[in-house]
Design an enzyme around this catalytic site. Structure first.
Site, short mmCIF file in Angstrom:
data_model
loop_
_atom_site.label_atom_id
_atom_site.label_comp_id
_atom_site.label_asym_id
_atom_site.label_seq_id
_atom_site.Cartn_x
_atom_site.Cartn_y
_atom_site.Cartn_z
N ASN A 208 0.59 -0.51 0.21
CA ASN A 208 -0.05 -0.15 0.22
C ASN A 208 0.88 1.35 0.13
O ASN A 208 1.74 1.50 0.35
CB ASN A 208 -1.09 0.02 1.29
CG ASN A 208 -2.05 0.91 1.09
OD1 ASN A 208 -2.34 1.70 0.08
ND2 ASN A 208 -3.02 0.80 1.76
N HIS B 270 -14.42 -4.95 10.72
CA HIS B 270 -14.17 -3.78 11.45
C HIS B 270 -15.44 -2.79 11.43
O HIS B 270 -16.62 -2.11 10.62
CB HIS B 270 -13.24 -2.22 9.92
CG HIS B 270 -11.93 -3.02 9.86
ND1 HIS B 270 -10.72 -2.15 9.41
CD2 HIS B 270 -11.88 -4.42 10.30
CE1 HIS B 270 -9.78 -3.10 9.89
NE2 HIS B 270 -9.67 -3.96 9.71
N ASP C 296 -7.34 -1.44 17.45
CA ASP C 296 -6.08 -1.28 17.11
C ASP C 296 -5.71 0.32 17.66
O ASP C 296 -6.91 1.23 17.63
CB ASP C 296 -6.40 -1.18 15.54
CG ASP C 296 -5.23 -1.27 14.68
OD1 ASP C 296 -3.78 -1.38 15.46
OD2 ASP C 296 -5.05 -0.88 13.39
N GLU D 152 -4.48 -4.37 19.75
CA GLU D 152 -3.45 -4.88 18.29
C GLU D 152 -2.27 -3.52 18.09
O GLU D 152 -2.48 -2.39 18.19
CB GLU D 152 -4.44 -4.53 16.89
CG GLU D 152 -3.32 -4.62 15.86
CD GLU D 152 -4.74 -4.29 14.70
OE1 GLU D 152 -5.47 -4.91 14.80
OE2 GLU D 152 -4.09 -4.28 13.16
N ARG E 187 0.24 -11.33 14.04
CA ARG E 187 -0.34 -10.74 12.48
C ARG E 187 0.53 -10.44 11.17
O ARG E 187 -0.18 -9.74 10.45
CB ARG E 187 -0.75 -9.29 13.49
CG ARG E 187 -1.37 -9.34 13.77
CD ARG E 187 -2.62 -8.30 14.48
NE ARG E 187 -3.23 -6.94 13.43
CZ ARG E 187 -4.04 -7.64 12.00
NH1 ARG E 187 -4.79 -8.53 12.33
NH2 ARG E 187 -4.10 -6.57 11.30
N HIS F 246 -3.13 -10.23 9.60
CA HIS F 246 -3.50 -9.05 8.58
C HIS F 246 -4.73 -9.58 7.67
O HIS F 246 -4.35 -10.01 7.07
CB HIS F 246 -1.86 -7.79 8.22
CG HIS F 246 -2.64 -6.94 7.44
ND1 HIS F 246 -2.91 -5.65 7.66
CD2 HIS F 246 -2.54 -6.58 5.83
CE1 HIS F 246 -3.21 -4.61 7.21
NE2 HIS F 246 -2.51 -5.08 5.87
N ASP G 60 -6.34 -4.07 1.99
CA ASP G 60 -4.81 -3.62 0.92
C ASP G 60 -4.04 -4.96 0.56
O ASP G 60 -3.29 -5.36 -0.49
CB ASP G 60 -3.08 -3.26 1.96
CG ASP G 60 -3.34 -3.82 2.62
OD1 ASP G 60 -3.55 -3.90 3.15
OD2 ASP G 60 -2.20 -2.98 2.83
N GLU H 40 -8.33 -11.27 10.00
CA GLU H 40 -9.12 -9.94 9.36
C GLU H 40 -9.52 -10.31 8.15
O GLU H 40 -9.28 -10.36 7.10
CB GLU H 40 -7.68 -8.77 9.51
CG GLU H 40 -8.58 -7.38 9.74
CD GLU H 40 -7.80 -6.38 9.18
OE1 GLU H 40 -6.08 -6.70 9.21
OE2 GLU H 40 -7.42 -4.93 9.96
MG LIG Z 1 -4.01 -2.74 12.61
#
Ligand SMILES: [Mg+2]
Length: 402
Positions: free
Chosen positions: A37, A122, A210, A236, A283, A312, A316, A339
């Site tokens: 990203n 999220h 997070d 996180e 992660r 993760h 992205d 995630e």
């Molecule tokens: Mg994060």
């Protein structure tokens, strides 16, 4: 089975993705995701200029040898650009091997160790009422675990707030947007956020949060302790982890579970964190940590020390990487959570996926290989669109971690 062609396609169906296409002499095609990203073209060049010419003529079945060839053979090891490029090759070769075998990749990794992969979504809001509405939306979709973020009173902008888009995407603009931050405003707000959500929704849903590398170790220790009554699934990235020993201090002060590693690209970034049991979830992602081959090594080390995976999986990661992650998640013994943010509708015009979401769990599907196809012609309709992650400054103007 020889590799006869490989090429890199940079496209922006909703956001930028770098996709590696590998072809073999028996007509099989494999796909890899090389998206980094805000630095997409660096990986595209690394692949096109320095890796693709070396792939032509290699045996597509020799995944481990190719991984070692690209990692050790380059002399220059590690780093996000290198490891994202290697990841794309690695996933493309696993995709080809699965297609050659007529099996989904998870079957080649030992088969399913669970029926489904618990994912977290999220939820965010411009204030706590807005967050409530988004938590409700996720619960209605069946999510068992939800990341909760809210704008912080007194700060103009903060990370993790989706706004009008159905998928949170922090990258924007041909130059980085500059945000303002002050940790003191956050430290008192985080416990209020959790108290609010637990009062409203109870304890029957896993809540994640997070901190985006923004706290010092002692600040993170304070918030971790304050959140204990609300039983977060994890906090996180409480503090940057270049200095892995920083987590010792947090660990001494709180039993709130810790997760870190979405910016890691090598097992060496996590060695101390894992072997000293300084974290609970690692992660690392398939696309930024050297592909399936290296990610499995990270998770195997973690398994020895009771650390679970929590990869993760933000936007992205292209659908190719998300699918690859699900194959790993389904097959490892120490899976924790994955995630999942989904992708914008434009991405569905380019990528056709075999994975599915149902009642809070995902499954990679049973198509041979990774189970995602990529339409090169459709990708041409979405040319590269330069975008950057924001830069973060404190209220006094000094650069802070974003
Ligand atoms: Mg994060």
């Amino acid at each position: 089975m020889k590799i006869t062609d490989a090429r890199v396609i940079v496209s922006a169906p909703g956001r930028n993705y770098v996709t590696l296409v590998v072809e073999t002499d028996d007509g099989l095609v494999g796909y890899g995701d090389a998206t980094l990203n805000g630095r997409e073209l660096a990986v595209a060049s690394y692949l096109s200029d320095h890796v693709v010419p070396l792939l032509i003529g290699r045996d597509a079945h020799r995944i481990e040898d190719t991984w070692q060839y690209l990692y050790r053979g380059a002399y220059w090891r590690r780093g996000p650009v290198t490891m994202t490029a290697i990841a794309a090759v690695d996933v493309a070769l696993w995709d080809i091997k699965g297609k050659a075998a007529g099996l989904p990749v998870y079957q080649l990794l030992g088969g399913a160790a669970r029926d489904g992969v618990m994912v977290y979504g999220h939820a965010s809001g411009g204030d706590l009422d807005g967050l409530d509405a988004d938590v409700e939306r996720h619960l209605a979709q069946g999510y068992k675990a939800i990341r909760v973020q809210s704008a912080i009173p007194g700060l103009d902008a903060t990370y993790g707030i989706a706004g009008a888009s159905p998928v949170y995407e922090p990258a924007s603009g041909a130059r980085p947007q500059e945000d303002r931050w002050e940790t003191s405003a956050y430290l008192d707000f985080a416990p209020r956020l959790f108290e609010h959500v637990r009062d409203r929704f109870g304890y029957g849903v896993h809540l994640l949060h997070d901190m985006h590398h923004r706290l010092s170790p002692i600040e993170a220790a304070r918030v971790g302790a304050a959140l204990e009554p609300y039983r977060p699934f994890w906090i996180e990235d409480p503090t940057p982890a270049e200095d892995q020993s920083a987590f010792r201090l947090i660990r001494q002060h709180t039993t709130t579970p810790l997760a870190v590693g979405e910016v890691f690209n090598s097992i060496w970034d996590a060695q101390q964190l894992i072997t000293e049991r300084l974290i609970d979830y690692i992660r690392t992602s398939v696309s930024h940590t050297g592909g399936i081959t290296h990610l499995r090594r990270v998770f195997s080390l973690a398994e020895l020390y009771g650390v679970r995976s929590g990869s993760h999986g933000a936007g992205d990661l292209s659908p190719v990487s998300l699918a690859a992650a699900l194959h790993v998640d389904l097959s490892i013994p120490n899976f924790g959570i994955q995630e999942y943010m989904g992708h914008l509708a434009a991405a569905e015009e380019v990528f056709t996926v075999g994975y599915s979401f149902r009642d809070g769990y995902m499954h990679p599907g049973d198509l041979p290989g990774i189970g995602v196809s990529f339409d090169e012609e459709a990708a041409k309709r979405f040319p590269y669109d330069p975008k950057y992650l924001p830069v973060n400054r404190r209220l006094d103007g000094s650069v802070h971690d974003w």
